[in-house]
Motif scaffolding. Structure first.
Motif, PDB file in Angstrom:
ATOM      1  N   PRO A  19      47.941  35.177  52.150  1.00 42.61           N
ATOM      2  CA  PRO A  19      46.695  35.948  52.233  1.00 42.61           C
ATOM      3  C   PRO A  19      45.875  35.937  50.944  1.00 42.61           C
ATOM      4  N   THR A  20      46.525  35.851  49.790  1.00 43.39           N
ATOM      5  CA  THR A  20      45.782  35.797  48.529  1.00 43.39           C
ATOM      6  C   THR A  20      44.984  34.503  48.447  1.00 43.39           C
ATOM      7  N   ARG A  21      45.604  33.406  48.850  1.00 42.74           N
ATOM      8  CA  ARG A  21      44.902  32.126  48.805  1.00 42.74           C
ATOM      9  C   ARG A  21      43.751  32.091  49.808  1.00 42.74           C
ATOM     10  N   ARG A  22      43.948  32.704  50.979  1.00 47.58           N
ATOM     11  CA  ARG A  22      42.842  32.770  51.944  1.00 47.58           C
ATOM     12  C   ARG A  22      41.696  33.609  51.389  1.00 47.58           C
ATOM     13  N   ALA A  23      42.018  34.677  50.672  1.00 55.26           N
ATOM     14  CA  ALA A  23      40.983  35.520  50.067  1.00 55.26           C
ATOM     15  C   ALA A  23      40.237  34.759  48.967  1.00 55.26           C
ATOM     16  N   LYS A  32      30.121  29.700  46.606  1.00 56.16           N
ATOM     17  CA  LYS A  32      30.090  28.246  46.363  1.00 56.16           C
ATOM     18  C   LYS A  32      30.869  27.807  45.121  1.00 56.16           C
ATOM     19  N   ALA A  33      30.628  28.405  43.954  1.00 52.23           N
ATOM     20  CA  ALA A  33      31.343  28.016  42.741  1.00 52.23           C
ATOM     21  C   ALA A  33      31.562  29.254  41.880  1.00 52.23           C
ATOM     22  N   LEU A  34      32.814  29.463  41.484  1.00 50.19           N
ATOM     23  CA  LEU A  34      33.156  30.616  40.659  1.00 50.19           C
ATOM     24  C   LEU A  34      34.123  30.189  39.562  1.00 50.19           C
ATOM     25  N   SER A  35      34.064  30.888  38.442  1.00 48.62           N
ATOM     26  CA  SER A  35      35.038  30.634  37.383  1.00 48.62           C
ATOM     27  C   SER A  35      36.367  31.271  37.786  1.00 48.62           C
ATOM     28  N   VAL A  36      37.413  30.851  37.123  1.00 50.46           N
ATOM     29  CA  VAL A  36      38.743  31.389  37.414  1.00 50.46           C
ATOM     30  C   VAL A  36      38.767  32.894  37.171  1.00 50.46           C
ATOM     31  N   SER A  37      38.147  33.353  36.086  1.00 51.02           N
ATOM     32  CA  SER A  37      38.139  34.795  35.811  1.00 51.02           C
ATOM     33  C   SER A  37      37.350  35.566  36.863  1.00 51.02           C
ATOM     34  N   GLU A  38      36.264  34.990  37.381  1.00 52.78           N
ATOM     35  CA  GLU A  38      35.510  35.644  38.460  1.00 52.78           C
ATOM     36  C   GLU A  38      36.338  35.704  39.744  1.00 52.78           C
ATOM     37  N   LEU A  39      37.096  34.650  40.010  1.00 49.53           N
ATOM     38  CA  LEU A  39      37.967  34.641  41.191  1.00 49.53           C
ATOM     39  C   LEU A  39      39.082  35.674  41.059  1.00 49.53           C
ATOM     40  N   ALA A  40      39.597  35.849  39.848  1.00 49.85           N
ATOM     41  CA  ALA A  40      40.739  36.746  39.627  1.00 49.85           C
ATOM     42  C   ALA A  40      40.332  38.217  39.614  1.00 49.85           C
ATOM     43  N   GLU A  41      39.064  38.491  39.362  1.00 47.46           N
ATOM     44  CA  GLU A  41      38.602  39.868  39.163  1.00 47.46           C
ATOM     45  C   GLU A  41      39.005  40.860  40.255  1.00 47.46           C
ATOM     46  N   PRO A  42      38.829  40.558  41.555  1.00 48.83           N
ATOM     47  CA  PRO A  42      39.152  41.576  42.566  1.00 48.83           C
ATOM     48  C   PRO A  42      40.647  41.776  42.821  1.00 48.83           C
ATOM     49  N   PHE A  43      41.497  40.958  42.255  1.00 47.33           N
ATOM     50  CA  PHE A  43      42.924  41.029  42.541  1.00 47.33           C
ATOM     51  C   PHE A  43      43.664  41.826  41.476  1.00 47.33           C
ATOM     52  N   GLU A  44      44.667  42.551  41.915  1.00 42.51           N
ATOM     53  CA  GLU A  44      45.509  43.307  40.998  1.00 42.51           C
ATOM     54  C   GLU A  44      46.749  42.492  40.655  1.00 42.51           C
ATOM     55  N   SER A  46      48.123  39.228  37.655  1.00 40.94           N
ATOM     56  CA  SER A  46      47.837  38.593  36.370  1.00 40.94           C
ATOM     57  C   SER A  46      47.069  37.290  36.567  1.00 40.94           C
ATOM     58  N   LEU A  47      46.401  36.867  35.514  1.00 38.87           N
ATOM     59  CA  LEU A  47      45.672  35.599  35.548  1.00 38.87           C
ATOM     60  C   LEU A  47      46.626  34.422  35.787  1.00 38.87           C
ATOM     61  N   PRO A  48      47.823  34.397  35.169  1.00 42.39           N
ATOM     62  CA  PRO A  48      48.758  33.305  35.478  1.00 42.39           C
ATOM     63  C   PRO A  48      49.147  33.250  36.967  1.00 42.39           C
ATOM     64  N   ALA A  49      49.259  34.414  37.613  1.00 42.32           N
ATOM     65  CA  ALA A  49      49.585  34.427  39.047  1.00 42.32           C
ATOM     66  C   ALA A  49      48.434  33.838  39.853  1.00 42.32           C
ATOM     67  N   ILE A  50      47.193  34.173  39.492  1.00 45.55           N
ATOM     68  CA  ILE A  50      46.031  33.598  40.175  1.00 45.55           C
ATOM     69  C   ILE A  50      45.998  32.093  39.958  1.00 45.55           C
ATOM     70  N   LEU A  51      46.303  31.653  38.737  1.00 46.32           N
ATOM     71  CA  LEU A  51      46.322  30.219  38.449  1.00 46.32           C
ATOM     72  C   LEU A  51      47.345  29.474  39.304  1.00 46.32           C
ATOM     73  N   LYS A  52      48.484  30.111  39.574  1.00 42.11           N
ATOM     74  CA  LYS A  52      49.484  29.478  40.447  1.00 42.11           C
ATOM     75  C   LYS A  52      48.923  29.315  41.856  1.00 42.11           C
ATOM     76  N   HIS A  53      48.227  30.336  42.350  1.00 41.99           N
ATOM     77  CA  HIS A  53      47.610  30.229  43.671  1.00 41.99           C
ATOM     78  C   HIS A  53      46.541  29.135  43.676  1.00 41.99           C
ATOM     79  N   LEU A  54      45.756  29.065  42.613  1.00 42.29           N
ATOM     80  CA  LEU A  54      44.727  28.026  42.531  1.00 42.29           C
ATOM     81  C   LEU A  54      45.343  26.631  42.455  1.00 42.29           C
TER      82      LEU A  54
END
Length: 146
Positions: A19-23, A32-44, A46-54
Motif C-alpha cells: 500500500p505504501t508503494r501504491r500511495a 507528475k514529478a516529485l523529489s524524494v523528500s516531497e514523496l516522503a513528506e506525507p508518510f510517517e 524514515s527517508l531510508p524506508a521510503i528510498l527502499k520502496h522507491l
C-alpha cells in the motif's frame, strides 16, 4: 495448466502489492514529478524506508529517477502497468463468463422458494412450549494459588 512466467509482470505485481508503494505512485500520478523528500513528506516513516520502496518501484520499472544536483526527482512510468492490465484483461473474459453463469444460476426461477406452512389452529401438537428459567449469575472465579 499453463504457467505464465514473466519477470517484468512478477516485479510489477510485487511492487503494486504494497500500500505504501501504491500511495507513492498515486502521488506521482497527481503531480507528475516529485523529489524524494516531497514523496516522503506525507508518510510517517524514515527517508531510508521510503528510498527502499522507491528502489522496488524503480526495479519494477514503474518510476524513473533523475538526479539534478542534490535533488532526486521521480516520475511515473506507465508501461509496466499497461503490461499488467493486458494480462488482467486477457483473463477478464474468463471471470466475466463465470460471473455471468453464476448470475444466471442465481436468477433462475426453476426452483421457487417454499412457502412456509401455517400451523393449524385445531392441532395442539404443533405448539411447542418453552419453559422460562431464571437467569443465574455465574460463580465468581477462585483466585489461583501460587
Amino acid at each position: 495448466m499453463v504457467k505464465y512466467q514473466d519477470a517484468v509482470l512478477d516485479r510489477t505485481f510485487a511492487a503494486l502489492a504494497d500500500p505504501t508503494r501504491r500511495a507513492l505512485l498515486a502521488q506521482l500520478e497527481a503531480d507528475k514529478a516529485l523529489s524524494v523528500s516531497e514523496l516522503a513528506e506525507p508518510f510517517e516513516m524514515s527517508l531510508p524506508a521510503i528510498l527502499k520502496h522507491l528502489n522496488v518501484l524503480s526495479d519494477a520499472g514503474l518510476i524513473t529517477r533523475q538526479k539534478t544536483g542534490r535533488t532526486v526527482t521521480c516520475r511515473l512510468t506507465a508501461e509496466p502497468m499497461e503490461h499488467a492490465m493486458d494480462w488482467l484483461n486477457h483473463y477478464q473474459r474468463f471471470w466475466t463468463e463465470q460471473l455471468d453463469q453464476m448470475a444466471a444460476f442465481v436468477e433462475d426461477d426453476a426452483c421457487p422458494p417454499k412457502q412456509p406452512s401455517q400451523p393449524s389452529q385445531a392441532s395442539p401438537s404443533n405448539v411447542v412450549s418453552v419453559p422460562h428459567r431464571k437467569k443465574s449469575t455465574p460463580p465468581e472465579p477462585t483466585p489461583k494459588k501460587s
